[in-house]
Design an enzyme around this catalytic site. Structure first.
Site, PDB file in Angstrom:
ATOM      1  N   CYS A   9      -2.139  44.136  29.700  1.00 35.13           N
ATOM      2  CA  CYS A   9      -3.411  44.512  29.100  1.00 35.13           C
ATOM      3  C   CYS A   9      -4.361  45.164  30.103  1.00 35.13           C
ATOM      4  O   CYS A   9      -4.853  44.501  31.019  1.00 35.13           O
ATOM      5  CB  CYS A   9      -4.028  43.259  28.472  1.00 35.13           C
ATOM      6  SG  CYS A   9      -5.802  43.332  28.190  1.00 35.13           S
TER       7      CYS A   9
ATOM      8  N   CYS B  37      -7.962  43.801  30.378  1.00 39.74           N
ATOM      9  CA  CYS B  37      -8.009  42.493  31.058  1.00 39.74           C
ATOM     10  C   CYS B  37      -8.184  42.700  32.559  1.00 39.74           C
ATOM     11  O   CYS B  37      -8.888  41.934  33.225  1.00 39.74           O
ATOM     12  CB  CYS B  37      -6.727  41.705  30.823  1.00 39.74           C
ATOM     13  SG  CYS B  37      -6.446  41.268  29.097  1.00 39.74           S
TER      14      CYS B  37
END
Lengths: 112, 332
Positions: free
Chosen positions: A34, A37
């Site tokens: 991700c 993230c």
């Protein structure tokens, strides 16, 4: 891998670290694939440092802890849950443009 | 407040900003790149880049990592985690930017602000998105949460097709909804999409001439309201999630009244030299008028700005002169 200030939490540690914490806990559900993230990570580290003693910041890798992720109905990463006294009091999904300020604004009302 | 005056401050460390920083730094210009999150911008979320000439296939983080290392190796400074919120021309001719509580000053500024996800603006979208309850703008980020489930994706460009193909790997079924009867994406991608859609298991479905008019559900997404734009027919279509890929809007809000913008928020520039309405300020990449919204064109814009910036340093009065082949900033 826990950085300074950020505590990596697994399912069996969740109750102790998060629900039984004396200070509010910000839980970051993240995943290795991700991108956002990774964007959130340095901000969370800064927040962990700034609010040390008043707030605990934890990370859960939803790729490794799939049961926790589905039990908590995580459908998007990053998702941040704020727990106080064992209860979920707020959540933020995704990384907003003014992320650090937005996060602080959401957290501060729950801190002593 | 620092006393340093940079040669150039680049706002944004995406491909446009990094392309500009590379050329500026190699020319020994004192270069500062200010980035509100981390270097890479939108491209960071892509795991599949196959249209960067010279690179058969690379993932976003991998490419950005290389760009960043390259830029820093020539002495440019990248400062992440600070969002520029103001821009001002000073009496001494320099340009100042404000980020956090700090003011930074340079002889020239390049705005490489990029863009962010456009919303569908339908009922339910905001609520489910904010609750993390089934609306997403990033397939590579969130596909794994829909393993074995059914999702609807929306859009007609490269991102919509790529992301839908990515979703098809995880979900039981993905339905791509598009308001027209053909995609504007690269033919290579639409061919791949149609091949997937032709498979007998029906795990990838395409609905042309269709839009989403509402996102519905109790607690989490359970269905969308679809409407056929040609027949007007509506239906409730069950799904567990919605992925929106309907384009990008420029991150130029703070520039209103400061440099000329189009009514959609893109920065007005002359497309040869990328000059904005404020002398010394250039714009590069997705945020400027006429942008092709591609990785490669963003990089090219950044480089063009770095080169024409030197013409500005040679002769600041050149700013309002028209585009002419007597000034080829690269030299001829």
């Amino acid at each position: 891998m826990a950085e300074e200030g950020l505590i990596e939490v697994t399912e069996d540690k969740f109750e102790d670290e998060v629900l039984r914490s004396e200070v509010p806990v910000l839980v970051d559900y993240w995943a290795p694939w991700c991108g956002p993230c990774k964007m959130a990570a340095p901000v969370l580290e800064r927040i962990a440092g700034e609010y040390e003693g008043r707030l605990k910041v934890c990370k859960i890798n939803v790729d490794e802890e799939r049961e926790v992720a589905s039990k908590h109905r995580i459908m998007s990463v990053p998702t941040m849950f704020l727990f106080k006294n064992g209860a979920l009091v707020d959540q933020i999904v995704g990384v907003t443009p003014n992320f650090e300020n937005d996060l602080k604004r959401r957290i501060e009302p729950y801190l002593d | 407040m620092t006393d340093t005056v940079y040669d150039v401050i680049i706002v944004g460390a995406g491909p446009a900003g990094l392309g500009c920083a590379l050329y500026a730094a190699r020319d020994r210009l004192k270069t500062l790149v200010i980035e509100k999150m981390i270097p890479g911008g939108q491209i960071y979320n892509t795991d599949r880049i196959e249209n960067y000439p010279g690179i058969v296939r690379v993932d976003g983080p991998g490419l950005i990592d290389q760009m960043q290392k390259q830029v820093e190796s020539f002495g440019a400074m990248i400062s992440p985690g600070c969002e520029v919120t103001a821009l001002e021309k000073r009496k001494d001719g320099n340009v100042a930017v404000l980020c956090g509580g700090d003011t930074h000053v340079a002889r020239a500024v390049v705005l490489a602000l990029g863009s962010q996800y456009r919303r569908l603006s339908v009922p339910g979208e905001e609520e489910f998105r904010n609750a993390g309850a089934g609306v997403s703008y990033c397939g590579t980020c969130d596909a794994p949460f829909f393993r074995g489930k059914e999702v609807v994706s929306v859009g007609g460009g490269n991102t919509a097709i790529e992301e839908t193909l990515h979703l098809a790997k995880y979900t039981r079924k993905v339905t791509l909804v598009h308001r027209r009867d053909e995609f504007r994406a690269d033919k290579v991608l639409t061919e791949e999409l149609r091949l997937e859609a032709a498979k007998p298991d029906g795990h990838l479905v395409i609905r042309y001439d269709t839009i989403i008019t509402a996102i519905q559900g109790e607690g989490t997404v359970q269905s969308v309201k679809l409407k056929n734009v040609k027949t007007g027919q509506e239906q409730d279509y069950p799904c567990d999630g919605v992925f929106v890929f309907v384009g990008m809007v420029p991150n130029t809000g703070f520039l209103k009244g400061i440099v000329q913008l189009t009514e959609h928020g893109f920065i007005r520039v002359d497309c040869a030299y990328l000059r904005t309405s404020m002398p010394g300020v250039f714009a590069a990449g997705d945020c400027r008028i006429g942008a092709a919204m591609q990785l490669v064109t963003a990089v090219a814009d950044g480089v063009n700005a770095a080169i024409t910036m030197k013409q500005y340093f040679r002769d600041p009065r050149w700013w309002h002169k028209p585009v002419t082949d007597e000034i080829q900033p690269g030299g001829w």
